[in-house]
Scaffold this active site. Structure first.
Site, PDB file in Angstrom:
ATOM      1  CB  SER A   4     -59.487 -53.531  18.666  1.00 19.39           C
ATOM      2  OG  SER A   4     -59.757 -54.686  17.952  1.00 19.39           O
ATOM      3  CB  CYS A   5     -64.402 -53.171  21.002  1.00 16.67           C
ATOM      4  SG  CYS A   5     -64.335 -51.545  22.003  1.00 16.67           S
ATOM      5  CG  LEU A   6     -68.264 -49.847  17.048  1.00 14.40           C
ATOM      6  CD1 LEU A   6     -67.875 -49.974  15.631  1.00 14.40           C
ATOM      7  CD2 LEU A   6     -69.912 -49.959  16.816  1.00 14.40           C
TER       8      LEU A   6
END
Length: 100
Positions: free
Chosen positions: A80-82
């Site tokens: 996951s990231c932003l």
């Protein structure tokens, strides 16, 4: 099994259900983003720039560095990231190293 390459986006419910099982969740945001925005519970932060090196570490070194068991190439991993761009890159990196 869920292949993130085929389904790059997960709903909150899908993520929560997956995390109830033995799934490694790697957050590839930068450390300053974690400090600013907060850590996702039960995730390990490995910034995208460190990911390729991290996934090639000796398992004992990985455990020492990230306080998590190193995933095998067949273990389920969530990235996951932003906004999704870096997590898609993380999937490509992992797949290029033989993770499925």
């Amino acid at each position: 099994s869920l292949c993130a390459g085929a389904a790059p986006s997960l709903s909150y419910r899908e993520l929560k259900d997956l995390k109830e099982r033995d799934v490694l969740h790697i957050d590839v945001r930068e450390r300053w983003e974690i400090d600013r925005d907060g850590k996702i519970p039960a995730s390990v932060n490995i910034p995208l720039g460190e990911l390729v090196e991290a996934l090639q570490m000796d398992p004992a070194e990985f455990k020492e560095q990230y306080n998590q068991k190193m995933p095998s190439k067949s273990d389920p991993v969530i990235f996951s990231c932003l906004a999704g761009t870096r997590s898609k890159q993380a999937i490509a990196f992992a797949m290029s190293l033989g993770f499925n």
